[in-house]
Design a protein around this motif. Structure first.
Motif, PDB file in Angstrom:
ATOM      1  N   SER A 126       0.815  -1.216   0.000  1.00 58.95           N
ATOM      2  CA  SER A 126       0.000   0.000   0.000  1.00 58.95           C
ATOM      3  C   SER A 126       0.849   1.267   0.000  1.00 58.95           C
ATOM      4  N   SER A 127       2.054   1.193   0.566  1.00 56.59           N
ATOM      5  CA  SER A 127       2.916   2.372   0.630  1.00 56.59           C
ATOM      6  C   SER A 127       4.367   1.929   0.855  1.00 56.59           C
ATOM      7  N   SER A 150       6.355   0.863   6.469  1.00 52.32           N
ATOM      8  CA  SER A 150       6.789  -0.201   5.560  1.00 52.32           C
ATOM      9  C   SER A 150       8.282  -0.449   5.667  1.00 52.32           C
ATOM     10  N   SER A 195       6.863   4.238   2.912  1.00 54.52           N
ATOM     11  CA  SER A 195       6.461   4.869   4.173  1.00 54.52           C
ATOM     12  C   SER A 195       7.372   4.381   5.289  1.00 54.52           C
TER      13      SER A 195
END
Length: 88
Positions: A15-16, A22, A19
Protein backbone atom coordinates in the motif's frame (compact mmCIF):
# COMPACT_ATOMS: atom_id res chain seq x y z
CA UNK A 1 -4.54 -13.55 0.53
CA UNK A 2 -4.53 -15.22 3.94
CA UNK A 3 -4.28 -13.33 7.18
CA UNK A 4 -0.77 -14.47 8.19
CA UNK A 5 1.65 -11.97 9.68
CA UNK A 6 3.72 -12.01 6.49
CA UNK A 7 0.61 -11.38 4.39
CA UNK A 8 -0.38 -8.48 6.63
CA UNK A 9 3.08 -6.95 6.28
CA UNK A 10 2.99 -7.45 2.52
CA UNK A 11 -0.30 -5.52 2.46
CA UNK A 12 1.33 -2.66 4.39
CA UNK A 13 4.37 -2.57 2.11
CA UNK A 14 2.26 -2.88 -1.04
CA UNK A 15 0.00 0.00 0.00
CA UNK A 16 2.92 2.37 0.63
CA UNK A 17 6.36 0.88 -0.09
CA UNK A 18 8.38 3.90 1.05
CA UNK A 19 6.46 4.87 4.17
CA UNK A 20 8.25 4.75 7.52
CA UNK A 21 6.00 1.90 8.63
CA UNK A 22 6.79 -0.20 5.56
CA UNK A 23 10.51 0.46 5.71
CA UNK A 24 10.81 -0.34 9.42
CA UNK A 25 8.92 -3.61 8.99
CA UNK A 26 10.98 -4.44 5.89
CA UNK A 27 14.19 -3.74 7.82
CA UNK A 28 13.04 -6.04 10.61
CA UNK A 29 12.24 -8.81 8.13
CA UNK A 30 15.73 -8.45 6.66
CA UNK A 31 17.32 -8.42 10.11
CA UNK A 32 15.52 -11.59 11.15
CA UNK A 33 17.34 -13.50 8.41
CA UNK A 34 20.72 -12.99 10.11
CA UNK A 35 20.82 -15.08 13.25
CA UNK A 36 24.61 -15.24 13.18
CA UNK A 37 24.72 -11.47 13.56
CA UNK A 38 22.41 -11.64 16.57
CA UNK A 39 19.37 -10.21 14.77
CA UNK A 40 20.67 -6.68 15.28
CA UNK A 41 17.79 -4.22 15.00
CA UNK A 42 17.68 -0.74 16.47
CA UNK A 43 14.72 -0.97 18.83
CA UNK A 44 14.18 2.78 18.83
CA UNK A 45 12.88 2.32 15.27
CA UNK A 46 9.75 0.83 16.87
CA UNK A 47 8.89 4.42 17.85
CA UNK A 48 8.32 5.14 14.15
CA UNK A 49 5.46 2.63 14.12
CA UNK A 50 1.86 3.10 15.10
CA UNK A 51 0.31 0.52 17.47
CA UNK A 52 -0.68 -1.73 14.54
CA UNK A 53 2.84 -1.56 13.12
CA UNK A 54 4.31 -2.49 16.50
CA UNK A 55 1.90 -5.41 16.73
CA UNK A 56 3.20 -6.65 13.38
CA UNK A 57 6.82 -6.12 14.48
CA UNK A 58 6.24 -8.11 17.66
CA UNK A 59 4.53 -10.85 15.63
CA UNK A 60 7.61 -10.98 13.37
CA UNK A 61 9.79 -11.41 16.43
CA UNK A 62 7.56 -14.26 17.54
CA UNK A 63 8.11 -15.91 14.14
CA UNK A 64 11.84 -15.75 14.85
CA UNK A 65 11.37 -17.30 18.30
CA UNK A 66 9.37 -20.20 16.81
CA UNK A 67 11.93 -20.49 13.97
CA UNK A 68 9.38 -19.64 11.28
CA UNK A 69 11.64 -16.92 9.85
CA UNK A 70 12.76 -19.24 7.08
CA UNK A 71 11.27 -21.53 4.52
CA UNK A 72 9.27 -21.12 1.36
CA UNK A 73 6.56 -18.77 2.68
CA UNK A 74 9.18 -16.52 4.30
CA UNK A 75 11.33 -16.46 1.16
CA UNK A 76 8.38 -15.68 -1.11
CA UNK A 77 7.17 -12.86 1.14
CA UNK A 78 10.69 -11.45 1.44
CA UNK A 79 11.19 -11.56 -2.33
CA UNK A 80 7.91 -9.72 -2.89
CA UNK A 81 8.86 -7.09 -0.29
CA UNK A 82 12.24 -6.65 -2.00
CA UNK A 83 10.47 -5.98 -5.31
CA UNK A 84 7.99 -3.56 -3.78
CA UNK A 85 10.58 -1.52 -1.91
CA UNK A 86 12.97 -1.38 -4.87
CA UNK A 87 10.34 -0.59 -7.48
CA UNK A 88 7.70 0.98 -5.23
Amino acid sequence: MSNSVLDQILEVVQSSPHSAKSLVLYALVNTLEHEGAGFLFKLTKLRDLDPEGRRLAYALMELMVTEENRGEAWEQAKQRMDELVRNG
